[in-house]
Design a protein around this motif. Structure first.
Motif, PDB file in Angstrom:
ATOM      1  N   THR A 183       0.830  -1.206   0.000  1.00 34.09           N
ATOM      2  CA  THR A 183       0.000   0.000   0.000  1.00 34.09           C
ATOM      3  C   THR A 183       0.866   1.257   0.000  1.00 34.09           C
ATOM      4  N   LYS A 231       1.060   6.995  -4.276  1.00 32.25           N
ATOM      5  CA  LYS A 231       1.084   6.507  -5.656  1.00 32.25           C
ATOM      6  C   LYS A 231      -0.289   6.036  -6.141  1.00 32.25           C
ATOM      7  N   GLY A 232      -1.276   6.135  -5.263  1.00 30.01           N
ATOM      8  CA  GLY A 232      -2.604   5.646  -5.612  1.00 30.01           C
ATOM      9  C   GLY A 232      -2.659   4.133  -5.672  1.00 30.01           C
ATOM     10  N   GLN A 233      -1.790   3.483  -4.886  1.00 27.18           N
ATOM     11  CA  GLN A 233      -1.709   2.019  -4.904  1.00 27.18           C
ATOM     12  C   GLN A 233      -2.067   1.469  -3.526  1.00 27.18           C
ATOM     13  N   TYR A 234      -2.916   0.445  -3.528  1.00 27.89           N
ATOM     14  CA  TYR A 234      -3.334  -0.195  -2.287  1.00 27.89           C
ATOM     15  C   TYR A 234      -3.128  -1.703  -2.374  1.00 27.89           C
ATOM     16  N   SER A 268      -8.320  -4.203  -3.109  1.00 30.14           N
ATOM     17  CA  SER A 268      -9.522  -3.480  -3.506  1.00 30.14           C
ATOM     18  C   SER A 268     -10.706  -4.382  -3.221  1.00 30.14           C
ATOM     19  N   ASN A 315      -8.426   1.394  -0.115  1.00 26.11           N
ATOM     20  CA  ASN A 315      -8.821   2.781  -0.329  1.00 26.11           C
ATOM     21  C   ASN A 315     -10.242   2.976   0.200  1.00 26.11           C
ATOM     22  N   ASP A 348      -9.833  -1.839 -10.712  1.00 24.38           N
ATOM     23  CA  ASP A 348      -8.701  -1.288  -9.963  1.00 24.38           C
ATOM     24  C   ASP A 348      -7.503  -2.233 -10.032  1.00 24.38           C
ATOM     25  N   LYS A 370      -5.842  -2.300 -13.453  1.00 24.25           N
ATOM     26  CA  LYS A 370      -5.157  -1.055 -13.787  1.00 24.25           C
ATOM     27  C   LYS A 370      -3.996  -0.745 -12.840  1.00 24.25           C
ATOM     28  N   LYS A 396      -4.012  -0.384  -9.574  1.00 26.47           N
ATOM     29  CA  LYS A 396      -4.339   0.407  -8.402  1.00 26.47           C
ATOM     30  C   LYS A 396      -4.423  -0.438  -7.136  1.00 26.47           C
TER      31      LYS A 396
END
Length: 438
Positions: free
Chosen positions: A189, A193-196, A199, A255, A270, A273, A275
Motif C-alpha cells: 500500500t 502513488k494511488g496504490q493499495y 480493492s 482505499n 482497480d 489497472k 491500483k
C-alpha cells in the motif's frame, strides 16, 4: 410465508431482448411462458462482460438448439440488479419464462415458493441423468433431502488474485495465511502513488455477505441453527466480519473510496489497472481483468487464506443453475433445452468465454485444464462450504450484507466500528429475519 427475493449478485443493470433469434412468445414482449410448443422463453443471467457480450455468446448456441429440435428460443439476458425482482414478479403473478438462470445460492429460497418444477427421476432422466453432474455442483440444487428444483450450469468459486509484478518488486510470495495476507497488503500500500494492497467491493451487500460467511466459516461459525433459526450474533460471526472490515479500518490497505463500490467489476478494474495488488473474486473475473488490459500472465490466483490454525475454507460452491417454472406450457421443450445447455458440447463452448468451472464429471476430470482452472476446481471441490441451505438464506445476504455496507461507509468517513457495534448490527439483522419468518 412468501419469501422476499433480492438480487444476490451485482452486474450491469437492465435487460436485453435478443431479437432476430426466435419468434416472440405467446404473450408478446412480456417474456412469459410459450404455449405453442414450438418456442421457449429463456431468461439468462449476465455472465459476460456486458449484456451485448452475452447475446453474442449465446445466440450461436441457441441457434444450434433450434436446428436440432425445431424449438425456437425467445432469449432475454437480464442484469443481476434486475433478475431476482423479475423472478419474484413471475413467481407471484404466474407470468414467467419457461426456463431461467438462477444464482445457485437462491436455490433453497426459490424452492420454498413451490413455483419451480422438481427434477424428479423422470425429469432428471430426460436431461441425461444426475450422474453426469459433479457431486458438489448438483448439491446446490435445493434443500438437503428434497428433490432439487435446479441443476448446475456454470461453476464459480472465489480466489485471491494477485499482481505478480507488484509481489516480485516487493520480494513477496503469494500469502498462505491471513496474517501473511494482511502483512503483504500493508507493504503493497502506497497511497501517494494511488496504490493499495487490496480493492474490495465494500459497497456491495452481496459481496460483503459472501465474505462474512467465508470468514465466519474459517472461525467455525454458523448463521442458522439446525431448526433454521438465525444465529447471527455468535462470536465466530462477529470476529469474522471484524477481520474483514479491518482491511480498511486498521490495516489501511484498502482505499476508503471502495465503500462506494457497489459491484465487483469496480474493484476488479482497480486490480487490472495496477491500483490494487490483490482482489477477492470469482473465477469469471478473468474476462473483466483482461478486458481492462491486464494479460493472464501478469496475475496469479491462490486460495483465499485463513488465519493460522483456522479452518481452510476459501469459498462456497458458487455458480449458476437452471430452473424450469412449474407452470410452463412446454415442459418437454424445456427439458430438452436443459439437456442441451448441460450437454458436454454446449458446456465446453460456454465455459470458455464465461471462464466458468466445469459442472460435469467428464469435464472436471479433463487433463487439459489450465493451472488457474485447476486451482479454482480445487477450491470449489475441497475448500468450499455451502451457504446456509435454508429458505431465509436470501434474507441473510440482504440484512447482513447491507449492515456491512453501512459499516464500511462509517469507516470511510473516519469513524471506528467496534466489535460491540458489529454485534449490535447483527442483532438488528437477526431480529429482522426472525420477525419476517415468525
Amino acid at each position: 410465508m412468501r419469501t422476499t427475493f433480492r438480487a444476490l449478485a451485482v452486474a450491469a443493470a437492465g435487460a436485453l431482448m435478443v431479437t432476430g433469434l426466435a419468434a416472440c412468445s405467446s404473450s408478446g414482449s412480456s417474456g412469459s411462458s410459450s404455449s405453442d410448443g414450438k418456442t421457449l422463453t429463456y431468461w439468462a443471467s449476465n455472465q459476460g462482460t456486458s449484456l451485448q457480450n452475452d447475446k453474442e455468446v449465446l445466440t450461436p448456441e441457441l441457434a444450434k438448439f433450434t436446428k436440432q429440435t425445431g424449438i425456437k428460443v425467445n432469449l432475454q439476458v437480464i442484469g443481476w440488479n434486475d433478475l431476482q425482482n423479475k423472478i419474484q414478479t413471475a413467481v407471484t403473478s404466474g407470468q414467467g419464462p419457461d426456463v431461467v438462470n438462477i444464482g445457485n445460492t437462491w436455490a433453497t429460497s426459490l424452492q420454498a415458493t413451490g413455483a419451480f418444477m422438481p427434477f424428479d427421476s423422470s425429469a432428471m432422466k430426460a436431461i441425461g441423468g444426475s450422474d453426469k453432474f459433479g457431486k458438489v455442483p448438483l448439491s446446490t440444487g435445493g434443500a438437503p433431502g428434497k428433490t432439487v428444483t435446479s441443476v448446475p450450469l456454470y461453476g464459480l468459486a472465489y480466489g485471491l488474485f494477485y499482481n505478480k509484478a507488484m509481489f516480485a518488486a516487493a520480494g513477496l510470495k503469494p500469502p498462505t495465511t491471513w496474517e501473511e495476507l494482511t502483512s503483504d497488503a500493508q507493504k503493497l500500500t502506497d497511497p501517494a502513488k494511488g496504490q493499495y494492497g487490496f480493492s474490495l467491493a465494500a459497497g456491495s451487500y452481496t459481496e460483503n455477505a459472501h465474505f462474512a460467511f467465508i470468514n465466519s466459516a474459517q472461525n467455525g461459525g454458523q448463521w442458522f441453527n439446525s431448526k433454521g433459526d438465525p444465529t447471527f450474533t455468535s462470536t465466530a460471526n462477529v470476529n469474522g466480519i471484524k477481520r474483514y472490515l479491518d482491511l480498511m479500518q486498521t490495516q489501511k490497505a484498502v482505499n476508503t473510496s471502495n465503500a462506494q463500490y457497489d459491484n465487483a467489476t469496480q474493484s476488479t478494474s482497480d486490480f487490472a489497472k495496477g491500483k490494487a495488488a490483490m482482489i477477492l473474486n470469482q473465477n469469471n473475473a478473468d474476462a473483466t481483468i483482461q478486458s481492462n488490459g491486464m494479460s493472464a500472465d501478469k496475475y496469479g490466483v491462490v486460495p483465499f487464506p485463513a488465519p493460522t490454525g483456522a479452518k481452510q475454507i476459501a469459498s462456497f460452491p458458487a455458480g449458476i443453475n437452471l430452473s424450469i417454472f412449474k407452470n410452463t406450457k412446454n415442459k418437454d421443450g424445456a427439458l430438452k433445452f436443459v439437456k442441451f445447455m448441460t450437454s458436454e458440447s454446449t458446456q465446453a463452448t460456454l465455459d470458455k468465454p464465461y471462464a466458468a468451472l466445469p459442472v460435469l464429471k467428464s469435464a472436471a476430470n479433463a487433463t487439459d485444464l489450465s493451472a488457474e482452472t485447476k486451482t479454482f476446481l480445487n477450491i470449489y471441490n475441497t475448500m468450499a462450504k455451502p451457504l446456509p441451505l435454508v429458505p431465509a438464506e436470501d434474507q441473510y445476504e440482504s440484512t447482513v450484507g447491507k449492515s456491512m455496507n453501512d459499516m464500511f461507509a462509517k469507516i470511510a468517513t473516519g469513524s471506528t466500528v467496534s466489535t460491540s457495534q458489529i454485534k449490535s448490527a447483527l442483532q438488528t439483522a437477526q431480529d429482522q429475519v426472525s420477525q419476517a419468518n415468525g
